[in-house]
Motif scaffolding. Sequence first.
Motif: not given
Length: 220
Positions: A161-168, A203-220
């Motif tokens: 989560l820290e990694l995701l939040l440091r790269h919003p 734990k934090i809500g399903a809508d907090r982390i977005t799946t980008v198909r074929g690429m990975g994940y992002r937060c925000g």
Amino acid sequence: MSRILIAEDEDRIARFIDKGLRANSFTTTVVRDGHSARDHALSGAFDLLVLDIGLPGLDGYAVLRDLREARNALPVIILTARDGVRDTVAGLEGGADDYMTKPFRFEELLARVRLRLRTAPGAVAEPTLLSIDGLSLDLRTRRAQTGDRTVDLSAREFALLELLLRHPGQVLSREQMLDHVWGFDFDPGSNVVDVYIRQLRRKIGADRITTVRGMGYRCG
């Protein structure tokens, strides 16, 4: 932006550390031998040195000795395969600020780098709270807050989560997450990232982390 000197002659480890630190917004330089490590460290161009002991030409202990004899206070984290008590004592008594043994997890190295930079003379304090859209992560208590709810996280969940939040807003690949949270020797074909993303979403809500198909994940 802090400048990190990496003195490591093993190419795979050097690239792993370099990649991970750059992903966390550090400026890095890699050198492969002891004489280059000493000359770069004495230049005054760096804020911290990650130092391998088994360097060719001039070993890490000699590099450290030359730095301290020159009254150079550059923070030094020794990173080595030598795990004996005598080696640890020799490193710390020789003037190192910290000592880590290989194999290691990047999240631990990153935490130690940040700690040494915070406590270095003249250091500018890093923020201790990361937040985006009502979701926050306290770097001291290692807890997340979403709305009025506090969430306890495991060490791996916290690092992810820290990694995701440091790269919003930035899409992070599974490989980047594996490198950062699980280390350079983890199976790249593993689905462990997806497993932990599911746990975080619960734990934090399903809508907090977005799946980008074929690429990975992002937060925000």
